[in-house]
Enzyme design. Structure first.
Site, mmCIF file in Angstrom:
data_model
loop_
_atom_site.group_PDB
_atom_site.id
_atom_site.type_symbol
_atom_site.label_atom_id
_atom_site.label_comp_id
_atom_site.label_asym_id
_atom_site.label_seq_id
_atom_site.Cartn_x
_atom_site.Cartn_y
_atom_site.Cartn_z
ATOM 1 N N LYS A 38 -17.634 22.767 -27.983
ATOM 2 C CA LYS A 38 -16.935 23.393 -26.853
ATOM 3 C C LYS A 38 -15.909 22.423 -26.267
ATOM 4 O O LYS A 38 -15.969 21.215 -26.535
ATOM 5 C CB LYS A 38 -17.963 23.797 -25.792
ATOM 6 C CG LYS A 38 -18.747 22.627 -25.208
ATOM 7 C CD LYS A 38 -19.967 23.104 -24.418
ATOM 8 C CE LYS A 38 -20.757 21.940 -23.866
ATOM 9 N NZ LYS A 38 -22.050 22.357 -23.301
ATOM 10 N N ARG A 136 -29.495 28.026 -14.472
ATOM 11 C CA ARG A 136 -28.057 28.189 -14.655
ATOM 12 C C ARG A 136 -27.811 29.550 -15.309
ATOM 13 O O ARG A 136 -27.287 30.447 -14.676
ATOM 14 C CB ARG A 136 -27.527 27.026 -15.507
ATOM 15 C CG ARG A 136 -26.036 26.950 -15.579
ATOM 16 C CD ARG A 136 -25.563 25.675 -16.250
ATOM 17 N NE ARG A 136 -25.789 25.664 -17.704
ATOM 18 C CZ ARG A 136 -25.333 24.702 -18.504
ATOM 19 N NH1 ARG A 136 -24.640 23.685 -18.017
ATOM 20 N NH2 ARG A 136 -25.566 24.751 -19.804
ATOM 21 N N TYR A 264 2.232 5.279 -4.895
ATOM 22 C CA TYR A 264 2.225 6.277 -3.821
ATOM 23 C C TYR A 264 1.260 5.892 -2.706
ATOM 24 O O TYR A 264 0.183 5.355 -2.976
ATOM 25 C CB TYR A 264 1.812 7.642 -4.367
ATOM 26 C CG TYR A 264 2.859 8.310 -5.222
ATOM 27 C CD1 TYR A 264 4.187 8.417 -4.797
ATOM 28 C CD2 TYR A 264 2.519 8.856 -6.459
ATOM 29 C CE1 TYR A 264 5.145 9.049 -5.588
ATOM 30 C CE2 TYR A 264 3.462 9.488 -7.253
ATOM 31 C CZ TYR A 264 4.783 9.581 -6.811
ATOM 32 O OH TYR A 264 5.711 10.202 -7.585
ATOM 33 N N MET A 313 0.854 11.212 -11.361
ATOM 34 C CA MET A 313 0.703 12.320 -12.304
ATOM 35 C C MET A 313 0.920 11.857 -13.749
ATOM 36 O O MET A 313 0.173 12.233 -14.653
ATOM 37 C CB MET A 313 1.693 13.444 -11.967
ATOM 38 C CG MET A 313 1.458 14.703 -12.779
ATOM 39 S SD MET A 313 2.701 15.972 -12.492
ATOM 40 C CE MET A 313 2.435 16.359 -10.788
HETATM 41 C C1 LIG Z 1 -23.085 21.448 -23.785
HETATM 42 C C2 LIG Z 1 -24.409 21.935 -24.236
HETATM 43 C C3 LIG Z 1 -25.144 21.238 -25.225
HETATM 44 C C4 LIG Z 1 -24.742 19.872 -25.745
HETATM 45 O O1 LIG Z 1 -25.300 18.858 -24.931
HETATM 46 P P1 LIG Z 1 -25.096 17.297 -25.256
HETATM 47 O O2 LIG Z 1 -25.772 16.606 -24.126
HETATM 48 O O3 LIG Z 1 -23.621 17.064 -25.254
HETATM 49 O O4 LIG Z 1 -25.705 17.022 -26.577
HETATM 50 C C5 LIG Z 1 -26.288 21.829 -25.723
HETATM 51 N N1 LIG Z 1 -26.716 23.027 -25.257
HETATM 52 C C6 LIG Z 1 -26.071 23.696 -24.279
HETATM 53 C C7 LIG Z 1 -26.606 24.996 -23.807
HETATM 54 C C8 LIG Z 1 -24.901 23.170 -23.730
HETATM 55 O O5 LIG Z 1 -24.274 23.825 -22.742
#
Ligand SMILES: *Cc1c(COP(=O)(O)O)cnc(C)c1O
Length: 368
Positions: A38, A136, A264, A313
């Site tokens: 992801k 979650r 800045y 930036m």
């Molecule tokens: C992002 C995620 C992972 C990966 O976790 P890591 O700590 O990066 O290995 C696994 N399962 C779910 C549901 C996630 O959201």
């Protein structure tokens, strides 16, 4: 390693392969591995990473959102891709791209079944997410009987996997909590397995789960950060190799007098005569303002150069008073020679946030 002439994120696929093999060695040969790619494969390049892992023998992939799965398919990735967080308006694209939705509520489950029926699908593979304490996404234990009967009453979809997500697997002070999550997952998943005749894959562990709770790998593990070279502990970080290295060069050097300011809002006031270097990357590239004001440092010719004042930036300034360097010299922000974990921790955040923030403006350079 080539010398940078501009800001680049080098992505070392050999390191990825090393991390993959290491993580594989930590699980039984029968346990499958799902690579979490992801967020552009944690800020790198999802297609390049996924293609390398596919060749190395990965079993499956996971992405957070549907569009990320579509990008993998467009890039030629063929292994199963699970979408962790699908939403109703994504269903057509999920099906068109042969992605596997992870269904997490009765609402999303019944909506997906409705779509699958309308499209006259048979046994479309889906996973379910079970909430064991992260609070979650996921089904509550009390909903499982209903979930089982919903699946039993349709042939449009088929339950092929179920999982839960650990909330504190990296933190051994929270061992009791993690063990309670493992226990709940075991209990709920066994109930589901008993209700069906076909094989349903169980998966629970993320990277820290694999490393800290090897007894809980079930049928598959989901690993993200470990593949990219970070293990959430000093011991593991010695073995794993950072895949991404963010480099840049010194654009300009200034000699300023004590009491002069830099940047800045006059964010840095020189206490002594100071030499500064301006670097061509800023918060639009993902080096956020939290890293400024001397909270952390970049590496120039092997030495720490603190980030001074407010990150701009497109640029940031560092203190090079005590470093022998010149314009055009190479600068390492994080990566092989300097851990992203340390860089991030110094500013009060974590490697995950730092590496996934590197914006698309930064050129990616794949090294294999
Ligand atoms: C992002 C995620 C992972 C990966 O976790 P890591 O700590 O990066 O290995 C696994 N399962 C779910 C549901 C996630 O959201």
């Amino acid at each position: 390693m080539p010398k940078a002439q501009e800001t680049v994120l080098e992505i070392d696929l050999k390191s990825l392969e090393h991390n993959y093999n290491y993580l594989r060695s930590k699980i039984a040969p029968t346990v499958k591995m799902m690579a979490v790619v992801k967020a552009f494969a944690y800020g790198s390049d999802s297609v390049a990473i996924a293609a390398k892992l596919e060749k190395a023998g990965i079993d499956q992939f996971a992405v957070a959102y549907t569009k990320e799965g579509e990008n993998l398919r467009a890039g030629g990735i063929e292994k199963p891709v699970m979408v962790l967080h699908p939403q109703s308006h994504n269903f057509q694209n999920i099906i068109d791209n042969c992605l596997t939705p992870s269904l997490y509520s009765k609402h999303i489950l019944t909506e997906f079944i409705k779509t699958a029926k309308e499209l006259k699908l048979q046994d479309y593979p889906v996973h379910i997410n079970i909430n064991t304490g992260l609070n979650r996404l996921g089904f509550a234990a009390e909903e499982i009987d209903d979930v089982i009967s919903i699946f039993k009453n349709t042939s449009a979809v088929k339950l092929v996997g179920m999982y839960s997500h650990l909330g504190a697997s990296e933190d051994l002070a929270e061992k009791e909590f993690t063990l309670s999550q493992i226990g709940k997952f075991k209990e709920i998943s066994e109930k589901i397995i008993k209700a069906f005749d076909h094989k349903i894959l169980r998966h629970l562990c993320n990277t820290s789960g694999i490393l800290n709770y090897p007894e809980a790998t079930f049928d598959m593990v989901r690993t993200g950060i470990g593949l990219y070279g970070y293990g959430n502990s000093a011991e593991q970080d010695k073995i794993l190799k950072p895949v991404g290295t963010l480099k840049t060069i010194i654009s300009q050097i200034h000699h300023i007098k004590a009491k002069e300011s830099v940047g800045y809002n006059r964010g840095f006031i020189a206490k002594r005569d100071t030499i500064t270097a301006t670097l061509p990357l800023g918060h639009a590239d993902g080096i956020n303002r939290i890293y400024g004001k001397e909270k952390t440092a970049v590496l120039i010719n092997g030495k720490d150069a603190p980030i001074i004042g407010n990150v701009c930036m497109d640029m940031l300034m560092v203190d090079i008073t005590d470093i022998d360097c010149k314009e055009g010299d190479q600068v390492i922000i994080f990566g092989k020679e300097r851990s992203a974990e340390k860089f991030a921790n110094n500013a009060g955040t974590i490697s995950y946030e730092l590496i996934t923030s590197i914006s698309q403006r930064v050129k990616r350079l794949i090294i294999d």
